[in-house]
Design an enzyme around this catalytic site. Structure first.
Site, PDB file in Angstrom:
ATOM      1  N   HIS A 289       4.181  17.585  48.417  1.00  0.00           N
ATOM      2  CA  HIS A 289       3.665  16.158  48.384  1.00  0.00           C
ATOM      3  C   HIS A 289       4.143  15.383  49.520  1.00  0.00           C
ATOM      4  CE1 HIS A 289       6.912  13.626  46.819  1.00  0.00           C
ATOM      5  NE2 HIS A 289       7.508  14.618  46.156  1.00  0.00           N
ATOM      6  N   ASP A 301      12.767  12.955  49.904  1.00  0.00           N
ATOM      7  CA  ASP A 301      11.603  13.081  48.867  1.00  0.00           C
ATOM      8  C   ASP A 301      10.191  12.399  49.439  1.00  0.00           C
ATOM      9  OD1 ASP A 301      10.112  13.601  46.804  1.00  0.00           O
ATOM     10  OD2 ASP A 301      11.302  11.909  45.600  1.00  0.00           O
ATOM     11  N   GLU A 335       1.831  12.403  44.120  1.00  0.00           N
ATOM     12  CA  GLU A 335       2.768  13.361  43.181  1.00  0.00           C
ATOM     13  C   GLU A 335       3.539  12.294  42.609  1.00  0.00           C
ATOM     14  OE1 GLU A 335       6.544  15.264  42.311  1.00  0.00           O
ATOM     15  OE2 GLU A 335       6.246  13.743  43.379  1.00  0.00           O
ATOM     16  N   GLU A 336       3.976  11.154  43.069  1.00  0.00           N
ATOM     17  CA  GLU A 336       4.897  10.301  42.394  1.00  0.00           C
ATOM     18  C   GLU A 336       4.350   9.574  41.280  1.00  0.00           C
ATOM     19  OE1 GLU A 336       7.797  10.574  42.845  1.00  0.00           O
ATOM     20  OE2 GLU A 336       8.449  11.279  44.788  1.00  0.00           O
ATOM     21  N   ASP A 398       9.427  20.552  47.449  1.00  0.00           N
ATOM     22  CA  ASP A 398       9.546  19.322  47.128  1.00  0.00           C
ATOM     23  C   ASP A 398      11.278  18.892  47.157  1.00  0.00           C
ATOM     24  OD1 ASP A 398       9.564  16.673  46.203  1.00  0.00           O
ATOM     25  OD2 ASP A 398       8.721  17.031  44.219  1.00  0.00           O
ATOM     26  N   HIS A 506      14.478   8.168  45.301  1.00  0.00           N
ATOM     27  CA  HIS A 506      13.667   7.021  44.965  1.00  0.00           C
ATOM     28  C   HIS A 506      13.872   5.671  45.351  1.00  0.00           C
ATOM     29  CE1 HIS A 506      10.864   9.470  41.940  1.00  0.00           C
ATOM     30  NE2 HIS A 506      11.085  10.102  43.260  1.00  0.00           N
TER      31      HIS A 506
HETATM   32  N1  DTR Z   1       9.393  15.872  41.892  1.00  0.00           N
HETATM   33  C1  DTR Z   1      10.439  15.260  42.555  1.00  0.00           C
HETATM   34  C2  DTR Z   1      11.968  15.569  41.765  1.00  0.00           C
HETATM   35  C3  DTR Z   1      12.030  16.802  41.055  1.00  0.00           C
HETATM   36  C4  DTR Z   1      12.668  16.961  40.029  1.00  0.00           C
HETATM   37  N2  DTR Z   1      13.069  18.292  39.941  1.00  0.00           N
HETATM   38  C5  DTR Z   1      12.307  19.083  40.477  1.00  0.00           C
HETATM   39  C6  DTR Z   1      12.284  20.439  40.657  1.00  0.00           C
HETATM   40  C7  DTR Z   1      11.373  20.835  41.370  1.00  0.00           C
HETATM   41  C8  DTR Z   1      10.898  20.042  42.561  1.00  0.00           C
HETATM   42  C9  DTR Z   1      11.156  18.738  42.544  1.00  0.00           C
HETATM   43  C10 DTR Z   1      11.917  18.288  41.511  1.00  0.00           C
HETATM   44  C11 DTR Z   1      10.145  14.003  42.759  1.00  0.00           C
HETATM   45  O1  DTR Z   1       8.963  14.014  43.473  1.00  0.00           O
HETATM   46  O2  DTR Z   1      10.642  12.813  42.523  1.00  0.00           O
HETATM   47 ZN    ZN Z   2       9.925  11.753  43.941  1.00  0.00          ZN
HETATM   48 ZN    ZN Z   3       9.231  14.687  45.400  1.00  0.00          ZN
END
Ligand code: DTR
Ligand code: ZN
Ligand code: ZN
Length: 591
Positions: A289, A301, A335-336, A398, A506
């Site tokens: 993302h 991130d 994505e967020e 990610d 974040h």
């Molecule tokens: N999605 C991410 C954080 C996240 C938490 N668990 C996982 C497992 C695999 C990939 C990412 C993540 C975020 O964008 O905050």
């Molecule tokens: Zn995130």
């Molecule tokens: Zn992320």
């Protein structure tokens, strides 16, 4: 004497190699490309991304969140790099609800100023939190607290755990023009808030339920992006709610609050790029993302995954290797906000292919009504869907450079994490065929570098979810987010025990200082290895055991129970605006 220039020589060598067996050995090509991944080059993309972030509305930080100028700048950067390197690039636009809390939230009850989650200093327990998708107060709002039907007799046989879940809970209550105070439990926060709003409340505070240790601290919840609530909605600690309720027995309790949110439907875009060559009926897809949260520039991130994909794309193009299979790159938007971009892509594409498969089978059987299909005939539909679907696997990246990292590999086949509390694939989910092989190949790469890995539970917290749900083999890497590192993990990877993998997760401080370049480099090499391996493989996955070959088709979806699920997915995809049907905000409870 014959004189060869460099290009000619390279041409000759590659011709020799082409006729030889080097290109035909996916492992060799994969190792070759992964070795070419240069750490400085990966980091250079991160430096660019940090520079492209734009200032947030409240002026508190910079961001690359979907809908922001920083996102658009990041997108332009990807387009330029990919086009310059000979890839075919497109964008896919969609709209979504971008909600953001602005600075200045306040809540006081009986003139006692409470501590909000966002302001709370380290070690101080917060009293309240704004719910995601809450409305604004439009200035300072004053009101009397009005309790609905809280119940504190947790052990009583007739204990009622559904405060405010029914519209009838509000009849006869003095709620109009007041601030409704509702106990958690029994239904979503959204139901409680919307019921209160319909009864004329001007704001809502949901306090924690209090019936167990885990239900005492502040409620940090979300109404979900489909919410129709327009009034301010907060969550609070249990003992505060109880204390206000007791006080209200003898006097009126007043609250003053301010909350200001930005909430609008915005258009944003995914970026999709692919190699101009390679077998288009066996697409190897990889994604990361591109958006950050509004609070910061999102360099770990997910600048990390973004940079990993870019560095690989450039290295691959430079290597001039003729890929056997087409490689498709995706940089997802929003994505967020709940995997919005990737699910827009998977739902729109896969529902169309599924409908086509269904149509073909119906025609071949001389039928018209899908409701008439038997379970065996549905197996045919799903086998056809899998055939028609050219995307044979999806790899997700990610957060691949967390400062206090672990080397995490998605446990796609649930072989190590089935019982983990983070596993979102309970029930009868069967991992799509090929998923185990992907995990194996990632582990093979790390083992070749004498590095350990940690299997990661499938939390549905990233963009692989849409692919997994639609039966595409998947995998990915992840170096950890808000959770803390264990002693065992410190033994494997070094770093700090009991400290978050990413202390700036974040937050505004997710900048260039918040990345382990070492983790980012090794993970980008792993990405290059596994992607190239599949891109160079004639047959993507080892042949299935004959015993299960009948269900090759779509083993995950072939059980009669699963049929319903695909139907549901189709429905969800019909109204793509319903995109986060399956997901709320990741850190936040819906009820
Ligand atoms: N999605 C991410 C954080 C996240 C938490 N668990 C996982 C497992 C695999 C990939 C990412 C993540 C975020 O964008 O905050
Ligand atoms: Zn995130
Ligand atoms: Zn992320």
């Amino acid at each position: 004497m014959q004189h060869y220039n460099k290009t000619l020589l390279a041409g000759l060598i590659s011709t020799t190699l082409l006729s030889g067996c080097w290109w035909d050995n996916p492992e060799k090509v994969a190792t070759h490309v992964s070795k070419k991944i240069d750490r400085e080059e990966v980091v250079s993309h991160l430096v660019e991304l940090e520079g492209l972030a734009s200032v947030t509305t409240d002026g508190q930080s910079t961001t690359r969140s979907a809908g922001s100028q920083g996102y658009q700048n990041s997108l332009e950067y990807i387009l330029t790099v990919m086009q310059d390197n000979g890839y075919m690039v497109t964008t896919q636009a969609f709209d979504f609800r971008a909600w953001e809390e602005l600075a200045g939230t306040e809540l006081s009850v009986n003139s006692v100023a409470l501590i909000g989650v966002r302001e709370a200093q380290e070690g101080v327990e917060p009293d309240f939190a704004t719910m995601s998708y809450s409305g604004s107060s439009n200035g300072v709002l004053n009101g009397t607290l009005s309790f609905i039907t809280p119940d504190f007799r947790f052990d009583a046989a007739d204990y009622d755990s559904t405060d405010g879940c029914e519209a009838s809970d509000f009849t006869g209550k003095d709620v109009a023009g007041k601030i409704a105070v509702i106990q958690r439990g029994g239904c979503t926060f959204d139901s409680k808030v919307v019921n209160a709003q319909n009864a004329g409340a001007i704001a809502v505070i949901v306090f924690n339920q209090g019936n167990s240790e885990g239900r005492k601290s502040v409620v940090n919840g979300t109404l979900g992006s489909d919410s129709s609530a327009t009034i301010p909605a907060f969550g609070a600690r249990f003992d505060l709610g109880k204390a206000w309720f007791d006080l209200a027995g003898s006097q009126t309790v007043e609250a003053t609050l301010t909350v200001s949110v930005q909430d609008e439907i915005v258009v944003t875009e995914n970026v999709i790029a692919e190699t101009p060559t390679g077998d288009a009926s066996q697409v190897v897809m990889i994604g990361a993302h591109l958006d950050s949260v509004p609070e910061g520039p999102g360099i770990n991130d997910n600048g990390s995954g973004t940079a990993g994909l870019l560095a690989y794309a450039v290295t691959l193009a430079d290597s001039k290797i003729p890929v056997k299979n087409k490689i498709r790159f995706a940089w997802w938007a929003a994505e967020e906000a709940g995997l919005v971009g990737s699910e827009y892509y998977t739902n729109s594409l896969f529902s169309e292919i599924y409908a086509k498969a269904q149509q073909q089978i119906l025609e071949e059987l001389g039928l018209t009504d899908p409701a008439a299909l038997t379970p065996e005939q549905w197996d045919l539909v799903e086998a056809r869907y899998k055939e028609l679907n050219d995307i044979k696997l999806y790899l997700n990246f990610d957060m691949i450079g967390s400062p206090n990292y672990i080397l995490g590999v998605m446990d796609g086949d649930l072989s190590d994490t089935k019982d983990s509390p983070d596993n979102a694939y309970t029930g009868d989910f069967e991992p799509p065929y090929g998923t185990s092989d992907i995990e194996l190949n990632f582990n093979k790469f790390f083992a070749s570098k004498q590095l350990s890995t940690v299997p990661q539970a499938l939390s549905k917290r990233s963009d692989y979810a849409g692919f997994a749900d639609w039966g595409v083999a998947f995998g990915g890497l992840f170096t950890g987010a808000e959770k803390t590192k264990t002693a065992d993990e410190v033994a494997l990877f070094g770093g700090d025990i009991d400290v978050a993998y990413d202390v700036c997760y974040h937050q505004a401080c997710d900048d260039l200082n918040n990345v382990s370049q070492e983790a980012l480099h090794i993970n980008t090499q792993a990405l290059a290895y596994v992607t190239t391996y599949y891109a160079m493989s004639e047959t993507l996955f080892p042949a299935q055991e004959p015993a299960s070959a009948e269900v090759t088709t779509f083993s995950s979806l072939s059980a009669p129970k699963e049929k319903l699920r695909i139907g549901e997915r189709l429905k969800a995809a019909d109204s793509v605006s319903d995109h986060d049907h399956f997901h709320g905000d990741f850190d936040q409870d819906l009820q």
